[in-house]
Design an enzyme around this catalytic site. Structure first.
Site, PDB file in Angstrom:
ATOM      1  N   GLY A 252       0.808  -1.216   0.000  1.00 10.26           N
ATOM      2  CA  GLY A 252       0.000   0.000   0.000  1.00 10.26           C
ATOM      3  C   GLY A 252       0.840   1.265   0.000  1.00 10.26           C
ATOM      4  O   GLY A 252       0.341   2.356  -0.256  1.00 10.26           O
ATOM      5  N   SER A 254       3.472   1.391  -1.946  1.00 15.88           N
ATOM      6  CA  SER A 254       4.040   1.369  -3.293  1.00 15.88           C
ATOM      7  C   SER A 254       3.760   2.636  -4.074  1.00 15.88           C
ATOM      8  O   SER A 254       2.661   3.181  -4.002  1.00 15.88           O
ATOM      9  CB  SER A 254       3.450   0.202  -4.068  1.00 15.88           C
ATOM     10  OG  SER A 254       4.042  -0.973  -3.627  1.00 15.88           O
TER      11      SER A 254
HETATM   12  C1  4AZ Z   1       3.991  -4.004  -1.716  1.00 10.48           C
HETATM   13  O1  4AZ Z   1       3.459  -5.103  -1.751  1.00 10.48           O
HETATM   14  C2  4AZ Z   1       5.265  -3.835  -0.981  1.00 10.48           C
HETATM   15  N1  4AZ Z   1       8.966  -3.962   2.332  1.00 10.48           N
HETATM   16  C3  4AZ Z   1       5.864  -2.598  -0.918  1.00 10.48           C
HETATM   17  C4  4AZ Z   1       7.047  -2.443  -0.240  1.00 10.48           C
HETATM   18  C5  4AZ Z   1       7.626  -3.515   0.376  1.00 10.48           C
HETATM   19  C6  4AZ Z   1       7.042  -4.762   0.338  1.00 10.48           C
HETATM   20  C7  4AZ Z   1       5.840  -4.913  -0.353  1.00 10.48           C
HETATM   21  C8  4AZ Z   1       8.919  -3.300   1.109  1.00 10.48           C
HETATM   22  O2  4AZ Z   1       3.480  -3.046  -2.283  1.00 10.48           O
END
Ligand code: 4AZ
Length: 305
Positions: A252, A254
């Protein structure tokens, strides 16, 4: 043309602006001031120009007192470039304001046929709580531009642009971050900040409040070591976090910003991309390396403006 507070475009772009007036650089001029070395010309025979577009960016928030995993709740205006990207009414990803019309995010947020459809997205700026967003009008998206070389298997080139239908009105809570100039000169362990409405623990749900945390950068050579990501980190990625875990971006977050304060200005050096789990030992967060995409970004904004 001192671009301290502006973003850099590239050298030698082909001029397709239709301009009929140019400034030429006189290299033999003895003047030390750059602007005094410029002479006016009505022709540019090489058709090769330097293009600058200026935007006031990366300003230190005026009113700060002060999850992500291991972070704290952000205050109004603390991260004024952070936006929440809603897909069909649900927070899916973060993003960063870079101009009144452009949001930078991750390609993996927008890379399927369904996700590429601009009509499915709304952008919320200047609001800290998710529950307040549903009562407000988001800004509709006009165009979704994932990087053409994004690789969904390796997550390489995980960067995208969203063009907004209407420009953002900047205020104390809504402001752009600066894009990095080449030669920004970061320390190997440069202190940086991440922010977002992502989960506060692995497999958790989206956070109601905007959270942020400080994480140091990790050099690619180190992040590629066997104990960490064993050669999965490309030059188009950067790692940030702690080897002992505990503080990290998570699902989330991201597309959201990895920023650093250099010379009193905030620069966008990464967008949250991937990682194994969240905040685990030897599993730092991985971010797209925004610096290497500057030419692509400036070109996209130019040709789609
Ligand atoms: C994701 O799934 C995600 N720990 C984003 C960042 C990280 C792991 C998963 C970094 O969007």
């Amino acid at each position: 043309m001192g671009y301290r507070n502006s973003f850099y475009s590239t050298q030698g772009v082909v001029d397709d602006s239709g301009a009929t007036s140019f400034m030429k650089l006189n290299r033999s001029s003895s003047s030390t001031n750059f602007y005094k070395k410029l002479t006016l010309s009505d022709a540019c025979s090489s058709r090769s120009v330097v293009s600058l577009r200026c935007v006031e960016c990366g300003a230190h928030p005026t009113a700060t007192h002060n999850r992500i995993v291991g972070g704290t709740a952000a205050t109004q205006g603390q991260w004024p470039w952070q936006v929440s990207l809603h897909f069909q009414g649900v927070h899916l990803c973060g993003g960063s304001i870079i101009t009144p019309r452009w949001i930078l995010t991750a390609a993996h947020c927008v890379a399927t046929i369904h996700l590429r459809n601009a009509q499915n997205w709304m952008v919320f700026a200047g609001i800290l709580r998710q529950s307040l967003m549903i009562h407000k009008e988001g800004i509709p998206v006009e165009k979704v531009i994932p990087h053409p070389s994004y690789n969904s298997k390796t997550k390489n080139n995980d960067i995208a642009l969203l063009k907004l239908q209407t420009p953002l009105a900047f205020n104390d809570s809504v402001k752009p971050v600066c894009l990095p100039n080449p030669g920004l000169g970061l320390d190997p362990n440069q202190q940086s900040w991440i922010s977002g409405w992502g989960a506060t623990y692995f497999r958790g749900k989206t956070s109601e409040e905007l959270n942020s945390a400080s994480v140091p950068l990790i050099e690619n050579s180190r992040c590629n070591s066997k104990l960490l990501y064993h050669n999965l980190i490309t030059p188009e990625m950067i790692c940030a976090g702690f080897l002992q875990g505990r503080v990290d971006a998570c699902q989330g977050d991201s597309g959201g910003p990895l920023v650093t304060d250099k010379n009193g200005i905030w620069w966008l050096i990464g967008d949250t991309s991937w990682g194994y789990g969240c905040a685990d030992t030897f599993r730092p967060g991985v971010y797209a390396n925004v610096t290497v995409f500057m030419d692509w970004l400036s070109r996209q904004m130019r040709v789609n403006s």
